[in-house]
Scaffold this active site. Structure first.
Site, PDB file in Angstrom:
ATOM      1  N   TYR A  94     -35.103   0.626 -75.203  1.00 40.42           N
ATOM      2  CA  TYR A  94     -35.383  -0.805 -75.278  1.00 40.42           C
ATOM      3  C   TYR A  94     -36.783  -1.281 -75.067  1.00 40.42           C
ATOM      4  CZ  TYR A  94     -30.538  -2.175 -75.969  1.00 40.42           C
ATOM      5  OH  TYR A  94     -29.196  -2.302 -76.376  1.00 40.42           O
ATOM      6  N   LYS A 110     -27.464  12.622 -73.428  1.00 37.09           N
ATOM      7  CA  LYS A 110     -27.571  13.286 -74.670  1.00 37.09           C
ATOM      8  C   LYS A 110     -28.276  14.655 -74.360  1.00 37.09           C
ATOM      9  CE  LYS A 110     -26.387  14.297 -78.993  1.00 37.09           C
ATOM     10  NZ  LYS A 110     -25.092  14.700 -79.550  1.00 37.09           N
ATOM     11  N   ASP A 148     -21.544  11.447 -77.418  1.00 37.20           N
ATOM     12  CA  ASP A 148     -20.805  11.456 -78.678  1.00 37.20           C
ATOM     13  C   ASP A 148     -19.242  11.802 -78.236  1.00 37.20           C
ATOM     14  OD1 ASP A 148     -21.702  14.052 -77.913  1.00 37.20           O
ATOM     15  OD2 ASP A 148     -22.147  14.534 -80.219  1.00 37.20           O
ATOM     16  N   ASP A 170     -25.026   0.217 -74.025  1.00 36.65           N
ATOM     17  CA  ASP A 170     -24.551  -0.976 -74.995  1.00 36.65           C
ATOM     18  C   ASP A 170     -23.502  -0.635 -76.044  1.00 36.65           C
ATOM     19  OD1 ASP A 170     -25.532  -3.567 -76.412  1.00 36.65           O
ATOM     20  OD2 ASP A 170     -26.290  -2.315 -77.807  1.00 36.65           O
ATOM     21  N   ASP A 208     -19.242  -1.972 -75.954  1.00 39.58           N
ATOM     22  CA  ASP A 208     -18.596  -2.872 -77.117  1.00 39.58           C
ATOM     23  C   ASP A 208     -17.503  -1.813 -77.580  1.00 39.58           C
ATOM     24  OD1 ASP A 208     -20.515  -4.776 -77.279  1.00 39.58           O
ATOM     25  OD2 ASP A 208     -20.362  -4.678 -79.501  1.00 39.58           O
TER      26      ASP A 208
HETATM   27  C1  IPM Z   1     -25.991  -6.774 -74.880  1.00 32.70           C
HETATM   28  C2  IPM Z   1     -26.767  -7.279 -76.419  1.00 32.70           C
HETATM   29  C3  IPM Z   1     -28.101  -7.052 -76.198  1.00 32.70           C
HETATM   30  C4  IPM Z   1     -28.507  -5.567 -75.597  1.00 32.70           C
HETATM   31  C5  IPM Z   1     -29.294  -7.578 -77.155  1.00 32.70           C
HETATM   32  C6  IPM Z   1     -28.781  -8.868 -77.575  1.00 32.70           C
HETATM   33  C7  IPM Z   1     -30.519  -7.504 -76.857  1.00 32.70           C
HETATM   34  O1  IPM Z   1     -26.236  -6.330 -77.399  1.00 32.70           O
HETATM   35  O2  IPM Z   1     -26.195  -7.586 -74.062  1.00 32.70           O
HETATM   36  O3  IPM Z   1     -25.280  -6.006 -74.916  1.00 32.70           O
HETATM   37  O4  IPM Z   1     -28.571  -4.788 -76.670  1.00 32.70           O
HETATM   38  O5  IPM Z   1     -28.564  -5.293 -74.598  1.00 32.70           O
HETATM   39 MN    MN Z   2     -24.521  -5.114 -76.814  1.00 32.87          MN
END
Ligand code: IPM
Ligand code: MN
Ligand code: NAD
Length: 349
Positions: free
Chosen positions: A136, A186, A218, A242, A246
């Site tokens: 990042y 990884k 993975d 990240d 999700d």
């Molecule tokens: C998160 C988001 C952010 C990230 C983006 C919007 C920069 O996806 O907070 O999970 O990748 O950290």
């Molecule tokens: Mn995110």
């Protein structure tokens, strides 16, 4: 206690309003709110996604409650002007390196999980994601190869101090839970990850009570879906965290349910839902505000030393769900406002 409100874009303002209503319903003495624009909303008004006055408020505040940033209208801007740079900028400027993303299933939501209920039931994992380094924040750019081809690049790098401090956050988080830490990397391919793994092992010497194991990312994605109950605490880098958070959100019912805390070394924090600005449903009153309401609870607990009202919020969310609250992402038809109302009503019990 000053709380900075940074609603941002898309559903950000819609979910922040509900979290603030819940906080106000608790009638906490001495809690003051101050709001500032961020993301695409700030770009449209001030020509920059993170105006000085917004960053200044974030620095002055005792804690920050953040909605989401991201606006399709801004996707073609130069990268430094895009909404997402604002949240990355706040994280970096405030050194919010430890991102806690809990994924656990409210029992009433077993049917909302993407997993079979008997597998989903066991999920109770805290993902500790490093938040101020990795690919990042490495050097990035566009260049032309010797063959005249356009090439994009993003350098992935971690130094040992960055890894050691998130390692400590991971071990300490595990100590407060079930003392099991899984470091996800990884290392079979990446040098960054080899150093990550080496430092995790070195730091583990200071935490003999915590059981450390390593897993490739993975496999970790696969295992989270196969048997999420095997995980207690996961510590991982910025990019892997990240993605895995999700993924974990759907095991726990919905992306609309997952809160987060982003902490510095001294306990100051930014609190935001794991989800984004959801432009596909923005303005429709369909967004689930529970992730943001639960983020407000984390804020009370981690930065404002108010664990009692934090417990009350979490209990009220559980009661509202038990009473049948379901927004569209959970298979129901409650609006964002109705969800806020249901939590506030449950607080009274
Ligand atoms: C998160 C988001 C952010 C990230 C983006 C919007 C920069 O996806 O907070 O999970 O990748 O950290
Ligand atoms: Mn995110
Ligand atoms: P997203 O999380 O915004 O949405 C993904 C899907 O989940 C969409 O279908 C959306 O409608 C749904 N969803 C998300 N939150 C929901 C909620 N509270 N209730 C009900 N449904 C919900 O991810 P995306 O679509 O990949 O990204 C949209 C924008 O948000 C992009 O600009 C992205 O960069 C940004 N983003 C910002 C943050 C942040 O501010 N921390 C986090 C993730 C994405």
């Amino acid at each position: 206690m000053l709380v900075a409100l940074l609603p941002g874009d898309g559903i950000g303002p819609e979910v922040i309003v509900e979290a603030v209503r819940v906080l106000e319903a608790l009638d906490i003495h001495g809690l003051i709110f101050e709001e500032a624009p961020i993301g695409g909303a700030a770009y449209k008004e001030y020509g920059h996604p993170l105006p000085d006055k917004t960053l200044d408020l974030a620095k002055r505040a005792d804690a920050i409650l953040f909605g989401a940033v991201g606006d399709p209208d801004c996707d073609a801007l130069e990268r430094h002007l895009r909404p997402e740079q604002a949240i990355l900028g706040v994280r970096k400027e405030l050194q919010l390196f430890a991102n806690l993303r809990p994924a656990n299933l409210f029992p009433e939501l077993a049917d909302a999980s993407a997993l079979r209920p008997e597998i989903a039931r066991d999920i109770d994992v805290m993902i500790v994601r490093e938040l101020t380094g990795d690919v990042y924040f490495g050097e990035k750019g566009m260049r032309t190869t010797d063959d005249g081809l356009r090439q994009g690049y993003d350098i992935m790098a971690y130094d040992e101090a960055e890894i050691a401090r998130i390692a400590r956050a991971g071990f300490e988080t595990a100590q407060a839970r079930r003392c099991k830490l899984c470091s996800v990397d990884k290392a079979n391919v990446l040098e960054t990850s080899q150093l990550w793994r080496d430092v995790m092992v070195e730091v583990s010497a200071d935490y003999p009570d915590v059981e450390l194991r390593h897993m490739y990312v993975d496999n970790a994605a696969m295992q989270l879906v196969r048997d999420p109950g095997q995980f207690d605490t996961i510590v991982t880098g910025n990019l892997f965290g990240d993605i895995l958070s999700d993924l974990a959100s759907m095991c726990a019912g919905s992306i609309g349910m997952l809160p987060s805390a982003s902490l510095d070394a001294g306990g100051k924090g930014l609190y935001e839902p794991v989800h984004g600005s959801a432009p596909d449903i923005a303005g429709e009153g369909k967004a689930n505000p529970l992730a943001t309401i639960l983020s407000a609870a984390m804020m009370l607990r981690y930065s404002l030393d108010m664990s009692q009202p934090a417990d009350r919020i979490e209990q009220a969310v559980a009661k509202a769900l038990a009473d049948g609250l379901r927004t569209a992402d959970l298979g129901g038809s409650a609006t964002t406002r109705q969800a806020g109302d249901a939590v506030i009503a449950a607080l009274a019990h």
